[in-house]
Scaffold this motif. Structure first.
Motif, PDB file in Angstrom:
ATOM      1  N   HIS A 145       0.827  -1.212   0.000  1.00 43.52           N
ATOM      2  CA  HIS A 145       0.000   0.000   0.000  1.00 43.52           C
ATOM      3  C   HIS A 145       0.859   1.259   0.000  1.00 43.52           C
ATOM      4  CE1 HIS A 145      -3.543  -2.320   0.237  1.00 43.52           C
ATOM      5  NE2 HIS A 145      -3.270  -2.824   1.415  1.00 43.52           N
TER       6      HIS A 145
ATOM      7  N   PRO B  64      -1.016  -6.371  -3.846  1.00 44.60           N
ATOM      8  CA  PRO B  64      -1.052  -7.183  -2.625  1.00 44.60           C
ATOM      9  C   PRO B  64      -1.386  -8.647  -2.858  1.00 44.60           C
ATOM     10  CG  PRO B  64      -2.134  -5.098  -2.234  1.00 44.60           C
ATOM     11  CD  PRO B  64      -1.759  -5.115  -3.680  1.00 44.60           C
ATOM     12  N   VAL B  65      -2.386  -8.944  -3.688  1.00 40.71           N
ATOM     13  CA  VAL B  65      -2.776 -10.357  -3.863  1.00 40.71           C
ATOM     14  C   VAL B  65      -1.644 -11.212  -4.393  1.00 40.71           C
ATOM     15  CG1 VAL B  65      -5.192 -10.914  -4.049  1.00 40.71           C
ATOM     16  CG2 VAL B  65      -4.199  -9.325  -5.699  1.00 40.71           C
TER      17      VAL B  65
ATOM     18  N   PHE C 258     -16.333  -3.298   5.202  1.00 40.24           N
ATOM     19  CA  PHE C 258     -17.192  -2.550   4.292  1.00 40.24           C
ATOM     20  C   PHE C 258     -18.544  -2.328   4.965  1.00 40.24           C
ATOM     21  CE2 PHE C 258     -14.440  -5.195   1.458  1.00 40.24           C
ATOM     22  CZ  PHE C 258     -13.575  -4.162   1.152  1.00 40.24           C
TER      23      PHE C 258
ATOM     24  N   PHE D 234     -15.690 -11.149   0.142  1.00 37.34           N
ATOM     25  CA  PHE D 234     -15.321 -10.126  -0.841  1.00 37.34           C
ATOM     26  C   PHE D 234     -14.173 -10.585  -1.742  1.00 37.34           C
ATOM     27  CE2 PHE D 234     -13.411  -6.194  -2.376  1.00 37.34           C
ATOM     28  CZ  PHE D 234     -14.521  -5.450  -2.722  1.00 37.34           C
ATOM     29  N   TYR D 235     -13.170 -11.180  -1.126  1.00 37.55           N
ATOM     30  CA  TYR D 235     -12.007 -11.645  -1.894  1.00 37.55           C
ATOM     31  C   TYR D 235     -12.434 -12.653  -2.955  1.00 37.55           C
ATOM     32  CZ  TYR D 235      -7.880 -14.590  -2.747  1.00 37.55           C
ATOM     33  OH  TYR D 235      -6.883 -15.329  -3.325  1.00 37.55           O
TER      34      TYR D 235
ATOM     35  N   MET E  14     -14.184 -11.017  -5.813  1.00 38.62           N
ATOM     36  CA  MET E  14     -13.240 -10.375  -6.722  1.00 38.62           C
ATOM     37  C   MET E  14     -12.555 -11.395  -7.632  1.00 38.62           C
ATOM     38  SD  MET E  14     -13.444  -7.181  -6.295  1.00 38.62           S
ATOM     39  CE  MET E  14     -15.173  -7.401  -5.909  1.00 38.62           C
TER      40      MET E  14
ATOM     41  N   THR F 234      -8.031 -15.124   2.169  1.00 38.98           N
ATOM     42  CA  THR F 234      -7.171 -14.956   0.996  1.00 38.98           C
ATOM     43  C   THR F 234      -6.014 -15.953   1.002  1.00 38.98           C
ATOM     44  OG1 THR F 234      -5.662 -13.398   2.054  1.00 38.98           O
ATOM     45  CG2 THR F 234      -7.612 -12.471   1.015  1.00 38.98           C
TER      46      THR F 234
ATOM     47  N   ALA G 228     -10.026  -3.274  -0.020  1.00 38.90           N
ATOM     48  CA  ALA G 228     -10.556  -3.876  -1.245  1.00 38.90           C
ATOM     49  C   ALA G 228      -9.419  -4.295  -2.172  1.00 38.90           C
ATOM     50  CB  ALA G 228     -11.485  -2.897  -1.953  1.00 38.90           C
ATOM     51  N   ILE G 229      -8.404  -3.431  -2.289  1.00 40.03           N
ATOM     52  CA  ILE G 229      -7.248  -3.770  -3.135  1.00 40.03           C
ATOM     53  C   ILE G 229      -6.533  -4.987  -2.543  1.00 40.03           C
ATOM     54  CG2 ILE G 229      -4.984  -2.973  -3.899  1.00 40.03           C
ATOM     55  CD1 ILE G 229      -6.259  -0.143  -4.009  1.00 40.03           C
TER      56      ILE G 229
ATOM     57  N   ALA H  94      -7.872  -7.337  -1.059  1.00 38.44           N
ATOM     58  CA  ALA H  94      -8.659  -8.527  -1.371  1.00 38.44           C
ATOM     59  C   ALA H  94      -8.680  -8.794  -2.869  1.00 38.44           C
ATOM     60  CB  ALA H  94     -10.082  -8.368  -0.842  1.00 38.44           C
ATOM     61  N   GLY H  95      -7.813  -8.101  -3.595  1.00 35.07           N
ATOM     62  CA  GLY H  95      -7.664  -8.431  -5.007  1.00 35.07           C
ATOM     63  C   GLY H  95      -8.565  -7.663  -5.951  1.00 35.07           C
ATOM     64  N   ALA H  96      -9.211  -6.598  -5.455  1.00 34.55           N
ATOM     65  CA  ALA H  96     -10.081  -5.831  -6.337  1.00 34.55           C
ATOM     66  C   ALA H  96      -9.247  -4.982  -7.293  1.00 34.55           C
ATOM     67  CB  ALA H  96     -11.001  -4.931  -5.519  1.00 34.55           C
TER      68      ALA H  96
ATOM     69  N   GLY I 123     -13.051  -2.590  -9.791  1.00 30.19           N
ATOM     70  CA  GLY I 123     -13.701  -3.371  -8.743  1.00 30.19           C
ATOM     71  C   GLY I 123     -13.914  -2.537  -7.499  1.00 30.19           C
TER      72      GLY I 123
END
Lengths: 381, 307
Positions: A59, A79-80, A94, A105-106, A109, A157, B209-210, B212-214, B218
């Protein structure tokens, strides 16, 4: 619970620097966090610990330097792809999604079908014992429950590194201790790397396999909790961990591994087990608060004893299993003796009393740096 | 636990004090609400009630308004083809303008909130959005003439550039011109509420959100848009009511070729047919209220505002 991710979660920071405009938040840091360890980044606010965490998470982009997770250089990766998951200080749930959808959520996506992601989310909620609340909204949950949801959302995740940004700071004392235990147990179970940012010393000591004490964008000491607590490397670490008294003296001579020192007020010190000191060196050393004995000062008689300083009692604080005796010693920022309560109440002393505080020469631990006397406002009391 | 905390003895004097406060406070809230209530009653409730009453009066040529109870005014309005056309055209404008200002407002706010890192820059850019409002409505509309007109900037550029031979006629005095003016005038009313609700989104939600892969889209679709719904609803409310109640923009920008629901009222007023104008106003009010309630049904604005 089986290990979620078998890939190596070793983190290597190489010459890592982060600047925000003119301010340098992280200064040229090198650090290796072994796979599967629980690492705590500890330091006062603004010391750069959160910036490091955010750079590992992806980030924040380093100004220079490299970050490796396992075999891969991850700077520039989202990140993923790093295999990291972050738990935010505010939990960052959220607010418009139900608990179940937050956790799922993951998967959403990733394009997992609705039925399947619901099943997996429910399973994860089961693990954190919140399955019965899955249709609630985050605002309807207590702080502790929100945190469990955040944890579930991170773990779904399947990360090899879990990054926790002050995860316990928003909880009340009771919940904090409970969650602390659960985090440790979880890390044991999963076997993945946890990196935990905190400004609370007991939290770091209780949880971490590896404590990294930071100050001003630099690492002062990275070692096991016991080492950090017992043998701090610098006066800063000694003060920040809070259980040490720091004193300074000049070496007068050595004999059989015992160094003889003269302090600022003409006090004599002896330090055992340190052979590499020379006469004329100025050294700082630390003595644990609970290794110090206090006695009401007898009328001055005979020669000045060694490893004993004289002062006036400033304050007495009863802490349950010990009594914290703050002694006002001329020339020292602070001097505290933690006296076992049984011992204290045999011969209670009061504020204003003159006392002698003494310790064995084996208890003194020489620091790597000479104390510059900068008192730290965050030093635990 | 601190020593001597309030856990032990109670303090009777404190209780007596609060009882005194209670007896006095029954009148106090009413007193506090009075000024606003008086203003609302005088300048809102009474005029609306008056319009409602007059809408049932009778209009007599050369005589004027005759107190009566007749539904003739409403019957006139509802059976008049022109009226239906005017409402249709107004609603059409409302929908088109809503769509354009909604998209514009969302992206401008998104840019201001999430892409301008410096707060001072964000505020400066925000003020730039308000520049059109530093001058009057009429001047803002008229300024479009040198741009859109037959000899205007755009036509001259296109003809001069050899892209077209003949100037485009439909740029000015057309539905197109009306929409351009509406968008110009009302986009800010969309930006402000959306900006407000976006500014309250916790930035770490985007990072989560990012995490979590958005993708960027997204994040916008799953996090930013749902959390900006309140702003969009309030903005839509502003834009719809402004467009539905307008008649000057339509008249000026269409060169009198188009009309709006409000221009029917204006016509009635010119013939001093106050009862029918009043009835028309009531119909317009009902239509706008229906649209507003539809918007509020879609988004629970009250719940979101408390958040």
């Amino acid at each position: 619970m089986q290990a979620l991710n078998s890939e190596s979660g070793e983190i290597r920071l190489v010459n890592l620097t982060k600047k925000f405009g003119e301010t340098v938040a992280v200064k040229d840091i090198n650090l290796t966090i072994p796979h599967g360890s629980y690492c705590c980044l500890l330091g006062p606010s603004g010391c750069g610990k959160t910036t490091i965490l955010r750079m590992i998470a992806g980030h924040e982009t380093p100004s220079s330097g490299e970050i490796f997770i396992g075999e891969n250089m991850v700077v520039g990766l989202p990140p993923v792809q790093r295999g990291t998951a972050m738990m935010f200080q505010s939990y960052a749930l959220f607010p418009h999604l139900s608990i179940r959808d937050n956790v799922a959520f993951y998967l959403k996506m990733r394009g997992v079908a609705k039925e399947e992601r619901r099943r997996q989310a429910d399973e994860m909620l089961e693990r954190v014992q919140l399955a019965h609340l899955r249709d609630r909204m985050p605002a309807q949950l207590s702080g502790g429950q929100q945190q469990r949801v955040a944890l579930a959302r991170s773990l779904i995740t399947n990360p090899r590194v879990l990054l926790l940004d002050e995860p316990l700071s928003a909880l009340d004392e009771f919940l904090r201790l409970q969650m602390r235990g659960e985090l440790k147990a979880l890390q044991n179970e999963l076997g993945i790397t946890f990196v935990h940012v905190t400004h609370t010393q007991p939290e770091a000591i209780a949880l971490a396999d590896m404590v990294v004490v930071m100050d001003n964008g630099r690492i002062d000491q990275a070692a096991s909790a016991r080492e950090i607590f017992n043998t701090p490397a610098t006066p800063y670490v000694a003060r920040f961990m809070g259980a040490q008294n720091v004193m300074t003296g000049t070496v007068q001579g050595m004999s059989n591994g015992v160094a003889f020192l003269k302090g600022a007020q003409g006090v004599s010190f002896e330090i055992a087990g340190k052979r590499d000191l020379k006469a004329g060196d100025t050294v700082s050393f630390a003595v644990r608060r609970d290794r110090i004995a206090t006695h009401r000062r007898a009328k001055a008689s005979g020669p000045q004893p060694v490893n004993a300083i004289v002062g006036r009692i400033d304050a007495i604080e009863y802490q349950g299993n010990f009594v914290k005796v703050s002694i006002d010693v001329p020339g020292l920022d602070s001097f505290v003796a933690n006296v076992p309560d049984a011992e204290y109440f045999v011969e209670p002393i009061k504020p204003g009393d003159e006392v002698t505080a003494s310790w064995n020469r084996e208890q003194a631990h020489v620091l790597d740096e000479v104390d510059t006397g900068s008192s730290d406002p965050y030093a635990a009391s | 636990m601190t020593i001597g905390g309030g856990s032990g003895r109670r303090h009777p004097p404190a209780f007596r004090l609060s009882e005194n406060m209670n007896s006095r406070s029954t009148a106090l809230p009413y007193l506090q609400v009075t000024p606003l209530a008086v203003v609302l009653i005088l300048f809102f409730a009474v005029p609306v009630a008056l319009v409602l009453v007059v809408s049932f009066f009778r209009y007599q040529m050369l005589v004027g308004i005759v107190p009566d109870f007749t539904l003739k005014n409403y019957a006139d309005i509802l059976t008049n083809q022109t009226n239906w056309r005017l409402y249709y055209s107004t609603l059409k404008f409302a929908v088109i303008v809503l769509a354009i200002t909604g998209v514009l407002g969302f992206w401008i706010s998104y840019f201001l909130v999430f892409h301008v890192r410096n707060l001072v820059t964000a505020i400066a850019l925000f003020l730039v959005c308000t520049v059109p409002f530093w001058t009057s409505n009429i001047i803002r509309m008229i300024s479009w003439r040198p741009v859109l007109g037959r000899e205007g900037l755009i036509n001259q550029a296109l003809v001069g550039g050899g892209i077209i031979d003949q100037p485009i006629e439909w740029l000015l005095y057309s539905d197109f011109a009306v929409v351009v003016a509406y968008v110009h005038l009302y986009t800010l009313f969309m930006i402000v509420p959306i900006f407000n609700s976006m500014a309250r989104i916790d930035k770490s939600l985007l990072e989560a959100a990012i995490d979590a892969g958005a993708t960027r889209w997204g994040v916008i679709w799953n996090v930013v848009l749902p959390l900006s719904k309140t702003g969009l609803a309030l903005g839509a409310l502003f834009v719809v009511t402004l467009v539905m109640g307008d008649f000057s923009v339509v008249t000026v920008m269409s060169g009198g070729l188009s009309g709006s629901a409000a221009s029917a009222i204006f016509n009635d007023l010119q013939f001093l047919n106050y009862p029918r104008a009043a009835a028309n106003a009531v119909v317009l009010l009902v239509v706008v209220l229906l649209i507003a309630s539809a918007i509020f049904r879609l988004v629970d604005v009250r719940k979101e505002l408390v958040r």
